[in-house]
Design a protein around this motif. Structure first.
Motif, PDB file in Angstrom:
ATOM      1  N   LEU A  43      30.127  31.586  45.295  1.00  0.00           N
ATOM      2  CA  LEU A  43      30.902  30.343  45.433  1.00  0.00           C
ATOM      3  C   LEU A  43      30.005  29.184  45.864  1.00  0.00           C
ATOM      4  CD1 LEU A  43      34.147  31.671  47.156  1.00  0.00           C
ATOM      5  CD2 LEU A  43      33.900  30.868  44.798  1.00  0.00           C
ATOM      6  N   LEU A  44      29.185  29.426  46.870  1.00  0.00           N
ATOM      7  CA  LEU A  44      28.295  28.367  47.353  1.00  0.00           C
ATOM      8  C   LEU A  44      27.242  28.003  46.313  1.00  0.00           C
ATOM      9  CD1 LEU A  44      27.895  29.567  51.043  1.00  0.00           C
ATOM     10  CD2 LEU A  44      29.189  27.584  50.226  1.00  0.00           C
ATOM     11  N   PHE A  45      26.725  29.005  45.633  1.00  0.00           N
ATOM     12  CA  PHE A  45      25.739  28.766  44.578  1.00  0.00           C
ATOM     13  C   PHE A  45      26.351  27.910  43.469  1.00  0.00           C
ATOM     14  CE2 PHE A  45      23.651  29.854  40.595  1.00  0.00           C
ATOM     15  CZ  PHE A  45      22.309  29.688  40.915  1.00  0.00           C
ATOM     16  N   GLY A  46      27.539  28.263  43.039  1.00  0.00           N
ATOM     17  CA  GLY A  46      28.211  27.528  41.975  1.00  0.00           C
ATOM     18  C   GLY A  46      28.550  26.101  42.339  1.00  0.00           C
ATOM     19  N   MET A  47      28.778  25.840  43.615  1.00  0.00           N
ATOM     20  CA  MET A  47      29.098  24.474  44.045  1.00  0.00           C
ATOM     21  C   MET A  47      27.936  23.519  43.789  1.00  0.00           C
ATOM     22  SD  MET A  47      32.198  24.118  44.917  1.00  0.00           S
ATOM     23  CE  MET A  47      32.063  22.513  45.677  1.00  0.00           C
ATOM     24  N   ASN A  48      26.722  24.038  43.764  1.00  0.00           N
ATOM     25  CA  ASN A  48      25.583  23.167  43.467  1.00  0.00           C
ATOM     26  C   ASN A  48      25.684  22.593  42.064  1.00  0.00           C
ATOM     27  OD1 ASN A  48      23.381  23.028  45.675  1.00  0.00           O
ATOM     28  ND2 ASN A  48      24.247  25.073  45.749  1.00  0.00           N
ATOM     29  N   CYS A  54      28.575  16.051  39.317  1.00  0.00           N
ATOM     30  CA  CYS A  54      29.121  14.819  39.910  1.00  0.00           C
ATOM     31  C   CYS A  54      28.062  13.724  39.930  1.00  0.00           C
ATOM     32  CB  CYS A  54      29.646  15.082  41.314  1.00  0.00           C
ATOM     33  SG  CYS A  54      31.169  16.049  41.373  1.00  0.00           S
ATOM     34  N   GLY A  55      26.836  14.090  40.268  1.00  0.00           N
ATOM     35  CA  GLY A  55      25.743  13.120  40.240  1.00  0.00           C
ATOM     36  C   GLY A  55      25.507  12.582  38.844  1.00  0.00           C
ATOM     37  N   SER A  56      25.556  13.453  37.851  1.00  0.00           N
ATOM     38  CA  SER A  56      25.367  13.012  36.460  1.00  0.00           C
ATOM     39  C   SER A  56      26.505  12.111  35.998  1.00  0.00           C
ATOM     40  CB  SER A  56      25.259  14.230  35.532  1.00  0.00           C
ATOM     41  OG  SER A  56      24.077  14.934  35.799  1.00  0.00           O
ATOM     42  N   PHE A 104      21.201  17.534  47.874  1.00  0.00           N
ATOM     43  CA  PHE A 104      20.043  17.559  46.989  1.00  0.00           C
ATOM     44  C   PHE A 104      20.489  17.637  45.522  1.00  0.00           C
ATOM     45  CE2 PHE A 104      16.596  19.408  44.599  1.00  0.00           C
ATOM     46  CZ  PHE A 104      15.460  18.814  45.134  1.00  0.00           C
ATOM     47  N   SER A 105      21.412  18.533  45.238  1.00  0.00           N
ATOM     48  CA  SER A 105      21.875  18.735  43.862  1.00  0.00           C
ATOM     49  C   SER A 105      22.555  17.490  43.304  1.00  0.00           C
ATOM     50  CB  SER A 105      22.841  19.924  43.799  1.00  0.00           C
ATOM     51  OG  SER A 105      22.169  21.114  44.145  1.00  0.00           O
ATOM     52  N   PHE A 106      23.323  16.810  44.143  1.00  0.00           N
ATOM     53  CA  PHE A 106      23.981  15.578  43.702  1.00  0.00           C
ATOM     54  C   PHE A 106      22.948  14.555  43.250  1.00  0.00           C
ATOM     55  CE2 PHE A 106      25.378  11.272  44.519  1.00  0.00           C
ATOM     56  CZ  PHE A 106      26.550  11.228  43.778  1.00  0.00           C
ATOM     57  N   PHE A 107      21.916  14.342  44.048  1.00  0.00           N
ATOM     58  CA  PHE A 107      20.909  13.338  43.702  1.00  0.00           C
ATOM     59  C   PHE A 107      20.002  13.793  42.563  1.00  0.00           C
ATOM     60  CE2 PHE A 107      22.351  11.546  47.670  1.00  0.00           C
ATOM     61  CZ  PHE A 107      22.450  10.209  47.310  1.00  0.00           C
ATOM     62  N   MET A 108      19.845  15.099  42.406  1.00  0.00           N
ATOM     63  CA  MET A 108      19.129  15.599  41.224  1.00  0.00           C
ATOM     64  C   MET A 108      19.940  15.265  39.977  1.00  0.00           C
ATOM     65  SD  MET A 108      18.618  18.213  38.768  1.00  0.00           S
ATOM     66  CE  MET A 108      19.962  19.254  39.254  1.00  0.00           C
ATOM     67  N   GLY A 109      21.249  15.488  40.045  1.00  0.00           N
ATOM     68  CA  GLY A 109      22.123  15.152  38.922  1.00  0.00           C
ATOM     69  C   GLY A 109      22.157  13.661  38.647  1.00  0.00           C
ATOM     70  N   LEU A 110      22.119  12.862  39.695  1.00  0.00           N
ATOM     71  CA  LEU A 110      22.145  11.403  39.536  1.00  0.00           C
ATOM     72  C   LEU A 110      20.918  10.909  38.770  1.00  0.00           C
ATOM     73  CD1 LEU A 110      23.633   8.725  40.435  1.00  0.00           C
ATOM     74  CD2 LEU A 110      21.941   8.654  42.282  1.00  0.00           C
ATOM     75  N   GLY A 111      19.770  11.464  39.067  1.00  0.00           N
ATOM     76  CA  GLY A 111      18.538  10.957  38.472  1.00  0.00           C
ATOM     77  C   GLY A 111      18.122  11.601  37.164  1.00  0.00           C
ATOM     78  N   ARG A 112      18.644  12.765  36.881  1.00  0.00           N
ATOM     79  CA  ARG A 112      18.139  13.500  35.708  1.00  0.00           C
ATOM     80  C   ARG A 112      18.400  12.792  34.381  1.00  0.00           C
ATOM     81  NH1 ARG A 112      18.129  19.804  34.522  1.00  0.00           N
ATOM     82  NH2 ARG A 112      16.372  19.741  33.097  1.00  0.00           N
TER      83      ARG A 112
END
Length: 188
Positions: A43-48, A54-56, A104-112
């Motif tokens: 569950l926690l892994f999938g939330m990333n 969401c970032g994307s 971290f994952s949110f901002f990775m998605g935002l910038g990718r």
């Protein structure tokens, strides 16, 4: 043009390596270090992935309002802060680690999406090959990060937190110089 493409690919590819490292390191963190069940881990892994998406989605919404430079600077700063949070708070408990990685994952998605676009703007022909090499480089840098963070360490959380802090910090430091160089050479 090849120099600009190679430089942009190198810098942008390094920014996502800790995310790939997370894929390999998260079972160590969640199940071995924190003793969570496989179910809670999944569950926690999938939330990333949810936070990355969401970032994307936000990236697509604000791309018309913010410049590429601002969006990438915000993304790289967010990656650094997320990594720093993993380093400083991640070992305090699984919720601290999970929250830091969600950030971290949110901002990775935002910038990718923006970083991929920036890299591909550096080439005029063979865009398919350029795109393929960008993904290849991201996978290779990610694989190296995956290998490195899963070596047997006395304090694996500290090692992963250090990598997740250092690589985005390196990218954040190099980014203004890369941006000015690309702008000077007509790549932006």
């Amino acid at each position: 043009v090849m120099k600009e493409y190679a430089a942009a690919t190198t810098v942008m590819g390094l920014s996502v390596a800790p995310f790939y490292g997370f894929i390999a390191f998260s079972p160590i963190a969640y199940m071995r270090v924190f003793g969570l069940s496989e179910h809670l881990f999944s569950l926690l892994f999938g939330m990333n992935a949810v936070f990355a998406m969401c970032g994307s989605f936000l990236s697509a919404k604000i791309a018309s309002v913010l410049s590429t430079a601002k969006m990438l600077t915000i993304s790289f700063a967010g990656l650094f802060l997320g990594g720093l949070s993993v380093l400083l708070l991640g070992s305090k408990g699984y919720m601290f680690y999970a929250g830091s990685m969600f950030f971290f994952s949110f901002f990775m998605g935002l910038g990718r999406p923006v970083s991929s676009s920036l890299v591909l703007e550096q080439v005029k022909t063979d865009i398919g090959s350029a795109s393929s090499f960008l993904v290849f480089y991201q996978f290779i840098s990610g694989a190296v990060c995956m290998w490195f963070v899963t070596l047997p360490y006395k304090n694996p959380m500290h090692v992963y937190g250090s990598i997740t802090t250092f690589l985005p910090l390196l990218v954040l430091i190099v980014w203004p110089f890369l941006f000015k160089w690309l702008r000077k050479n007509g790549g932006i």
